[in-house]
Scaffold this motif. Structure first.
Motif, PDB file in Angstrom:
ATOM      1  N   ASP A 128    -112.092  47.007  -2.433  1.00 33.42           N
ATOM      2  CA  ASP A 128    -113.383  47.177  -1.775  1.00 33.42           C
ATOM      3  C   ASP A 128    -113.344  48.072  -0.544  1.00 33.42           C
ATOM      4  OD1 ASP A 128    -114.898  45.625  -3.547  1.00 33.42           O
ATOM      5  OD2 ASP A 128    -114.281  43.771  -2.574  1.00 33.42           O
ATOM      6  N   VAL A 129    -112.182  48.175   0.083  1.00 36.02           N
ATOM      7  CA  VAL A 129    -112.064  49.000   1.287  1.00 36.02           C
ATOM      8  C   VAL A 129    -111.371  50.325   0.976  1.00 36.02           C
ATOM      9  CG1 VAL A 129    -111.158  49.132   3.648  1.00 36.02           C
ATOM     10  CG2 VAL A 129    -112.020  46.949   2.750  1.00 36.02           C
ATOM     11  N   ASP A 130    -110.268  50.245   0.221  1.00 33.47           N
ATOM     12  CA  ASP A 130    -109.476  51.449  -0.048  1.00 33.47           C
ATOM     13  C   ASP A 130    -109.895  52.183  -1.316  1.00 33.47           C
ATOM     14  OD1 ASP A 130    -108.025  50.700   2.193  1.00 33.47           O
ATOM     15  OD2 ASP A 130    -106.478  49.661   1.042  1.00 33.47           O
ATOM     16  N   GLY A 131    -110.756  51.573  -2.122  1.00 35.59           N
ATOM     17  CA  GLY A 131    -111.242  52.239  -3.317  1.00 35.59           C
ATOM     18  C   GLY A 131    -110.324  52.142  -4.518  1.00 35.59           C
ATOM     19  N   GLY A 132    -109.409  51.179  -4.514  1.00 39.10           N
ATOM     20  CA  GLY A 132    -108.483  51.037  -5.625  1.00 39.10           C
ATOM     21  C   GLY A 132    -109.152  50.493  -6.883  1.00 39.10           C
ATOM     22  N   LEU A 162    -100.265  33.330  -4.781  1.00 34.29           N
ATOM     23  CA  LEU A 162    -101.614  33.805  -4.473  1.00 34.29           C
ATOM     24  C   LEU A 162    -102.235  32.966  -3.358  1.00 34.29           C
ATOM     25  CD1 LEU A 162    -102.852  34.566  -8.092  1.00 34.29           C
ATOM     26  CD2 LEU A 162    -102.442  36.228  -6.262  1.00 34.29           C
ATOM     27  N   THR A 163    -101.942  33.352  -2.128  1.00 35.73           N
ATOM     28  CA  THR A 163    -102.479  32.684  -0.947  1.00 35.73           C
ATOM     29  C   THR A 163    -103.772  33.384  -0.503  1.00 35.73           C
ATOM     30  OG1 THR A 163    -101.261  34.118   0.550  1.00 35.73           O
ATOM     31  CG2 THR A 163    -100.147  32.112  -0.197  1.00 35.73           C
ATOM     32  N   ASP A 164    -104.434  32.822   0.487  1.00 41.83           N
ATOM     33  CA  ASP A 164    -105.632  33.454   1.045  1.00 41.83           C
ATOM     34  C   ASP A 164    -105.321  34.868   1.536  1.00 41.83           C
ATOM     35  OD1 ASP A 164    -107.080  31.189   0.544  1.00 41.83           O
ATOM     36  OD2 ASP A 164    -107.385  30.634   2.641  1.00 41.83           O
ATOM     37  N   ASP A 165    -104.222  35.009   2.283  1.00 40.03           N
ATOM     38  CA  ASP A 165    -103.880  36.313   2.847  1.00 40.03           C
ATOM     39  C   ASP A 165    -103.572  37.327   1.751  1.00 40.03           C
ATOM     40  OD1 ASP A 165    -104.245  35.480   5.455  1.00 40.03           O
ATOM     41  OD2 ASP A 165    -102.127  34.981   5.766  1.00 40.03           O
ATOM     42  N   VAL A 166    -102.869  36.895   0.718  1.00 41.34           N
ATOM     43  CA  VAL A 166    -102.515  37.814  -0.370  1.00 41.34           C
ATOM     44  C   VAL A 166    -103.760  38.296  -1.096  1.00 41.34           C
ATOM     45  CG1 VAL A 166    -101.421  37.950  -2.647  1.00 41.34           C
ATOM     46  CG2 VAL A 166    -100.156  36.977  -0.720  1.00 41.34           C
ATOM     47  N   ILE A 167    -104.632  37.370  -1.494  1.00 38.13           N
ATOM     48  CA  ILE A 167    -105.801  37.784  -2.267  1.00 38.13           C
ATOM     49  C   ILE A 167    -106.768  38.586  -1.408  1.00 38.13           C
ATOM     50  CG2 ILE A 167    -107.288  35.769  -1.907  1.00 38.13           C
ATOM     51  CD1 ILE A 167    -106.715  37.680  -5.222  1.00 38.13           C
ATOM     52  N   ARG A 168    -106.838  38.275  -0.115  1.00 41.22           N
ATOM     53  CA  ARG A 168    -107.702  39.047   0.783  1.00 41.22           C
ATOM     54  C   ARG A 168    -107.215  40.504   0.859  1.00 41.22           C
ATOM     55  NH1 ARG A 168    -107.156  35.946   5.002  1.00 41.22           N
ATOM     56  NH2 ARG A 168    -108.811  34.500   4.426  1.00 41.22           N
ATOM     57  N   GLU A 169    -105.900  40.675   0.904  1.00 44.11           N
ATOM     58  CA  GLU A 169    -105.332  42.027   0.936  1.00 44.11           C
ATOM     59  C   GLU A 169    -105.602  42.763  -0.376  1.00 44.11           C
ATOM     60  OE1 GLU A 169    -100.968  44.245   1.344  1.00 44.11           O
ATOM     61  OE2 GLU A 169    -101.181  42.113   1.841  1.00 44.11           O
ATOM     62  N   LEU A 170    -105.459  42.067  -1.504  1.00 45.97           N
ATOM     63  CA  LEU A 170    -105.712  42.695  -2.794  1.00 45.97           C
ATOM     64  C   LEU A 170    -107.193  43.065  -2.936  1.00 45.97           C
ATOM     65  CD1 LEU A 170    -103.497  40.527  -5.194  1.00 45.97           C
ATOM     66  CD2 LEU A 170    -102.937  42.672  -4.040  1.00 45.97           C
ATOM     67  N   ASN A 171    -108.066  42.179  -2.484  1.00 46.18           N
ATOM     68  CA  ASN A 171    -109.500  42.483  -2.528  1.00 46.18           C
ATOM     69  C   ASN A 171    -109.824  43.713  -1.689  1.00 46.18           C
ATOM     70  OD1 ASN A 171    -110.041  40.268  -4.164  1.00 46.18           O
ATOM     71  ND2 ASN A 171    -110.537  38.917  -2.456  1.00 46.18           N
ATOM     72  N   ALA A 172    -109.180  43.806  -0.522  1.00 45.84           N
ATOM     73  CA  ALA A 172    -109.428  44.949   0.366  1.00 45.84           C
ATOM     74  C   ALA A 172    -108.946  46.251  -0.258  1.00 45.84           C
ATOM     75  CB  ALA A 172    -108.740  44.725   1.708  1.00 45.84           C
ATOM     76  N   LYS A 173    -107.885  46.199  -1.020  1.00 48.35           N
ATOM     77  CA  LYS A 173    -107.397  47.418  -1.681  1.00 48.35           C
ATOM     78  C   LYS A 173    -108.434  47.985  -2.635  1.00 48.35           C
ATOM     79  CE  LYS A 173    -102.409  46.448  -1.364  1.00 48.35           C
ATOM     80  NZ  LYS A 173    -102.103  47.626  -0.523  1.00 48.35           N
TER      81      LYS A 173
END
Length: 318
Positions: free
Chosen positions: A297-301, A284-295
């Motif tokens: 908040d951005v993609d509606g997952g 769980l790196t910064d890049d990984v969690i940022r991508e998961l958060n975007a899924k």
């Protein structure tokens, strides 16, 4: 533009309080996480705060423990850091992801953050165990710290690169959006102003600060309702909205590495839980969690499905 509009629409929905039911847990099969006989029949109550990253991390914990054979009670999505933490210290919950800086400053009342992440973790681990009987497992690399976010246009207009540059904005235009919880915390907005030599009420007039929910915070600065917003560095909306993050050049904010915390009774009875979470935390790196958060908040997952899909992609579950 389409991406930005989609984000703004999603944020409007989130602001209305529409969230998936916290109790929904999809079935998972063991992958590299194998059933642990000692956990069979053991009840583990998992809690979390209500914002996206905490929901995703909380669901990762729920699913990992379920795959390992524990009887998991999902108590994620508690409003406010203090309330979620209190459920752990009271014994109403057993396990949650927490941040080292939050533990050190907000819960343990320490006024001076420790810049080195390892030393910060060691300090909060030792003091929290001694004072509250809370065990901290080794942290993930992800550091969900605070900073000031601005639009690219604002950064270019005033030449903003560091948080010290906030004073380049004239007082009349020096406006902020801040979420309700963060506003008064020692490691939050008022503490940050003091750390940067700005007096609330004078250098930053009270009328220049708009308190909003986390759900609309990023939309507020992106749409120009304020010049600056106090944001977190791992939020997926930062990239989607093309926000510029200012450098914390005075190193005011602590390290906020995420770690699994649990009641000493559970940790002592089931040391295998530490082994269960070690490989998960390591990824769980910064890049990984940022991508998961975007899924989310951005993609509606849905947080639990985002968590499940990530665990599957890493081979932890099937």
């Amino acid at each position: 533009m389409r991406v930005v509009m989609a984000v703004l629409l999603l944020l409007a929905v989130t602001a209305c309080g529409l969230r998936p039911a916290s109790s929904f847990v999809p079935p998972v099969e063991p992958g590299s996480i194998r059933p642990i006989p000692a956990l069979e029949g053991t009840t583990v109550r998992v809690t979390s705060k209500e914002f996206t990253e905490q929901l995703v991390l909380g669901k990762i914990a729920v699913l990992a423990l379920t795959a390992a054979g524990a009887d998991v009670i999902d108590q994620t999505n508690v409003q406010g850091s203090v309330n979620a933490r209190a459920s752990l210290t009271r014994g109403d919950a057993d396990l949650m992801w927490e941040y080292t800086g939050t533990g050190w400053v907000t819960y343990l009342g320490q006024s001076k953050p420790i810049p080195d992440p390892t030393q910060q973790y060691d300090a909060v681990r030792d003091l929290d165990l001694r004072e509250n009987g809370i065990v901290w497992l080794p942290p993930a690399p992800l550091n969900n710290s605070y900073t000031i976010g601005v639009t690219r246009a604002t950064a270019e207009k005033y030449g903003l690169k560091t948080m010290s540059d906030m004073t380049k904005i004239p007082v009349g235009q020096r406006t902020y959006c801040v979420d309700h919880e963060t506003f008064g915390r020692d490691d939050g907005f008022l503490g940050m102003l003091k750390g940067y030599g700005l007096q609330y009420g004078k250098d930053v007039p009270a009328g220049n600060v708009k308190r909003v929910s986390v759900g609309v915070l990023y939309n507020s600065v992106a749409s120009g309702q304020c010049a600056m917003a106090m944001v977190t560095t791992t939020d997926g909306r930062v990239k989607a909205l093309d926000l510029v993050l200012l450098e914390d050049d005075r190193h005011f904010f602590p390290q906020y590495n995420a770690a699994v915390t649990m009641r000493r009774q559970l940790a002592d009875a089931h040391p295998e839980i530490a082994k269960l979470f070690a490989p998960i935390s390591a990824k769980l790196t910064d890049d990984v969690i940022r991508e998961l958060n975007a899924k989310v908040d951005v993609d509606g997952g849905v947080p639990v499905l985002v968590a499940r899909d990530w665990l599957r992609s890493q081979g932890f579950v099937k």
